[in-house]
Design a protein around this motif. Structure first.
Motif, PDB file in Angstrom:
ATOM      1  N   SER A   1       0.847  -1.188   0.000  1.00  0.00           N
ATOM      2  CA  SER A   1       0.000   0.000   0.000  1.00  0.00           C
ATOM      3  C   SER A   1       0.887   1.243   0.000  1.00  0.00           C
TER       4      SER A   1
ATOM      5  N   ARG B   1       0.989   3.633   2.094  1.00  0.00           N
ATOM      6  CA  ARG B   1       1.526   3.867   3.427  1.00  0.00           C
ATOM      7  C   ARG B   1       2.709   2.961   3.718  1.00  0.00           C
TER       8      ARG B   1
ATOM      9  N   GLU C   1      -7.204   7.418  -3.943  1.00  0.00           N
ATOM     10  CA  GLU C   1      -7.048   5.997  -4.217  1.00  0.00           C
ATOM     11  C   GLU C   1      -6.563   5.745  -5.648  1.00  0.00           C
TER      12      GLU C   1
ATOM     13  N   ARG D   1     -15.139  13.572   9.012  1.00  0.00           N
ATOM     14  CA  ARG D   1     -15.378  12.311   8.303  1.00  0.00           C
ATOM     15  C   ARG D   1     -14.230  12.010   7.331  1.00  0.00           C
TER      16      ARG D   1
ATOM     17  N   TRP E   1     -11.400  10.506   9.225  1.00  0.00           N
ATOM     18  CA  TRP E   1     -11.611   9.088   9.545  1.00  0.00           C
ATOM     19  C   TRP E   1     -11.316   8.205   8.339  1.00  0.00           C
ATOM     20  N   GLU E   2     -11.805   8.644   7.172  1.00  0.00           N
ATOM     21  CA  GLU E   2     -11.579   7.866   5.955  1.00  0.00           C
ATOM     22  C   GLU E   2     -10.094   7.754   5.628  1.00  0.00           C
TER      23      GLU E   2
ATOM     24  N   GLU F   1      -7.635   7.986   7.781  1.00  0.00           N
ATOM     25  CA  GLU F   1      -7.012   7.148   8.815  1.00  0.00           C
ATOM     26  C   GLU F   1      -7.147   5.676   8.461  1.00  0.00           C
ATOM     27  N   GLN F   2      -8.321   5.268   7.998  1.00  0.00           N
ATOM     28  CA  GLN F   2      -8.542   3.872   7.634  1.00  0.00           C
ATOM     29  C   GLN F   2      -7.634   3.432   6.489  1.00  0.00           C
ATOM     30  N   ARG F   3      -7.300   4.362   5.614  1.00  0.00           N
ATOM     31  CA  ARG F   3      -6.465   4.041   4.456  1.00  0.00           C
ATOM     32  C   ARG F   3      -4.977   4.293   4.708  1.00  0.00           C
ATOM     33  N   GLY F   4      -4.641   4.814   5.893  1.00  0.00           N
ATOM     34  CA  GLY F   4      -3.238   5.089   6.203  1.00  0.00           C
ATOM     35  C   GLY F   4      -2.687   6.276   5.437  1.00  0.00           C
TER      36      GLY F   4
END
Length: 487
Positions: free
Chosen positions: A7, A9, A220, A242, A245-246, A248-251
């Motif tokens: 990924s 990250r 992405e 929001r 948060w999104e 953070e989930q994807r690094g």
């Protein structure tokens, strides 16, 4: 193959870890060589011992080899504790060097306190060799690694792939500023305008997507690992939360670029108030203790350079006198601190009637409009061309610095006719003393546009520090050796 499927990250984490490991091994090698080298120079190959006495008068003996190992371990531990290899500061800016300097001074300050409390009487010669040599080579190797990193980034390696988001005018401005310094490590791979339809628009060669809904899709789709937000207020608190948060989930790392340009880090302070990260910006300071320090640095530095460079100045004076008729020195009226006029000294590099012939060449100006420059000026003498190319004609300005009219580092000293064309914006250059060298001189000199030269001088005026002066003086030496924009 694993790297290709990793990924964004994970790819960033790998190169950041790789670079930090290189710095760690380099620091360890430098400190070990300098500390054990200091021991060898001070004591030779003989086994010297150090007597240590505790508070309850219990005493024991240590070999200096053990002391060296403890010092190496402590120094390395301190460099780690104070984050001198943090990816946020390595590779760009003066903070990396400042942390190394502060950390090294702290280590030896603590060692001095321990020495006093235990009455160990560590050999002064040992410390006086280990600290300066270790500090010097730490800074030198970090500089060499930085040059290596910049080369890698120029080849497309060790980069953060970034998507920039915000109002179109703001993202264009921030993209242009990032583009000025590609060595900082950001490569723009996408852009999203939250206020304009992105059709037919682009920044830094990247097409602009049209709305908020395109942010995550763009991140992405481009494989970005960083999101640069320039207009968080446009999205509003709920959408920003929001989005965070999104990401953070994807690094994906988020960087907020406020609408502050040409403001250096020491003037910016973050203060959280009721959950709001408020940014406090200090006013520029144009007087006080640090400017007295600057004046002391100027006096000591100019006096030292006059003594060291006196043989060169005498040689240049003889060459100027023999090359063409006229005085050796050229005295020219310039405008200095607070618009005070003074006479700036230079070795004469033109024919004696150069000023009288100026009007003949005004229509051939190669400068930036306000500043008159002529690349192939026929008024320049044979010796003068060499002096100008390597800035040797400016050596007599050291006497202006010693007198107090100028500083070693500062904005370019303007002519009175140039100041007449200044607006209020450009007049701020005169809030400090002009310098023999400065950001303008080490960033392209006469090849720069007028706006760029003003921007660089104003940045220096409002963000001056002793560390920045030292860096500019170093860059001046490099610029003189490989001259560009000097004519």
């Amino acid at each position: 193959m694993a790297l290709l499927t990793a990924s964004p990250r994970e790819k960033v984490d790998r190169w950041q870890h790789d670079y930090a490991q290189r710095l760690f091994l380099s620091d360890l090698t430098v400190i070990a060589v300098c500390v054990f080298g200091a021991q060898l120079l001070r004591f030779g190959t003989s086994m010297q011992e150090l007597s240590v006495e505790s508070a309850d008068r219990f005493s024991f003996v240590l070999s200096y080899s053990t002391v060296s190992l403890v010092l190496i371990f402590g120094w390395m531990l301190a460099l780690q504790y104070f984050d001198t290899r943090d990816y946020r500061i390595t590779g760009t800016g003066p903070e990396e060097y400042k942390r190394i300097l502060d950390t090294s001074v702290r280590v030896f300050g603590l060692l001095a306190i321990i020495d006093l409390l235990t009455r160990a009487s560590i050999a002064r010669g040992y410390l006086l060799i280990a600290l300066p040599s270790g500090l010097f080579f730490l800074l030198l190797t970090r500089w060499l690694w930085r040059k290596w990193l910049h080369k890698q980034r120029a080849e497309g390696q060790y980069l953060h792939k970034a998507v920039i988001v915000g109002d179109y005018d703001k993202i264009k401005h921030v993209a242009d500023e990032i583009g000025r310094s590609p060595a900082n490590g950001y490569a723009l791979v996408g852009a999203v305008s939250t206020t304009k339809d992105g059709k037919d628009l682009a920044v830094a060669g990247v097409a602009v997507q049209g709305n908020y809904d395109a942010i995550l899709t763009t991140v992405e789709g481009t494989g970005a690992d960083t999101l640069i937000m320039t207009s968080a207020d446009v999205l509003g608190p709920k959408k920003m939360r929001r989005l965070g948060w999104e990401l953070e989930q994807r690094g994906i790392e988020m960087v907020v670029a406020p609408a502050l340009t040409d403001v250096a880090g020491p003037r910016i302070h973050m203060r959280p108030v009721a959950g709001l990260p408020l940014i406090h910006v200090d006013f520029p300071q144009f007087s006080g203790q640090k400017y007295w320090m600057k004046r002391a640095f100027d006096v000591v530095g100019s006096a030292f350079l006059i003594v060291v460079l006196s043989p060169i100045m005498v040689t240049v004076a003889v060459l100027v006198k023999r090359d063409s008729p006229g005085p050796v020195l050229f005295r020219q009226g310039r405008i200095g601190h607070n618009q005070e006029p003074f006479k700036m000294l230079k070795f004469r590099s033109m024919a004696i009637d150069a000023e009288a012939k100026l009007a003949e060449f005004l229509d051939r100006n190669d400068g930036n409009g306000v500043l008159f420059k002529l690349k192939d000026d026929p008024r320049v003498t044979r010796v003068g061309r060499v002096l100008r190319r390597y800035s040797l004609d400016e050596l007599p300005q050291l006497f202006n610095v010693l007198k107090g009219d100028m500083s070693l580092v500062g904005p370019r000293p303007p002519l009175p006719v140039e100041v007449e064309k200044y607006d209020d914006h450009a007049l701020r250059r005169l809030l400090v003393k002009p310098g023999i060298t400065g950001l303008w001189q080490v960033s392209g000199r006469s090849d720069l546009s007028w706006d760029d030269s003003v921007r660089l001088d104003l940045y220096y005026v409002e963000n001056w520090s002793m560390m920045s002066d030292i860096i500019i003086l170093y860059r001046t030496i490099r610029t003189v050796v490989t001259p560009s924009g000097a004519y």
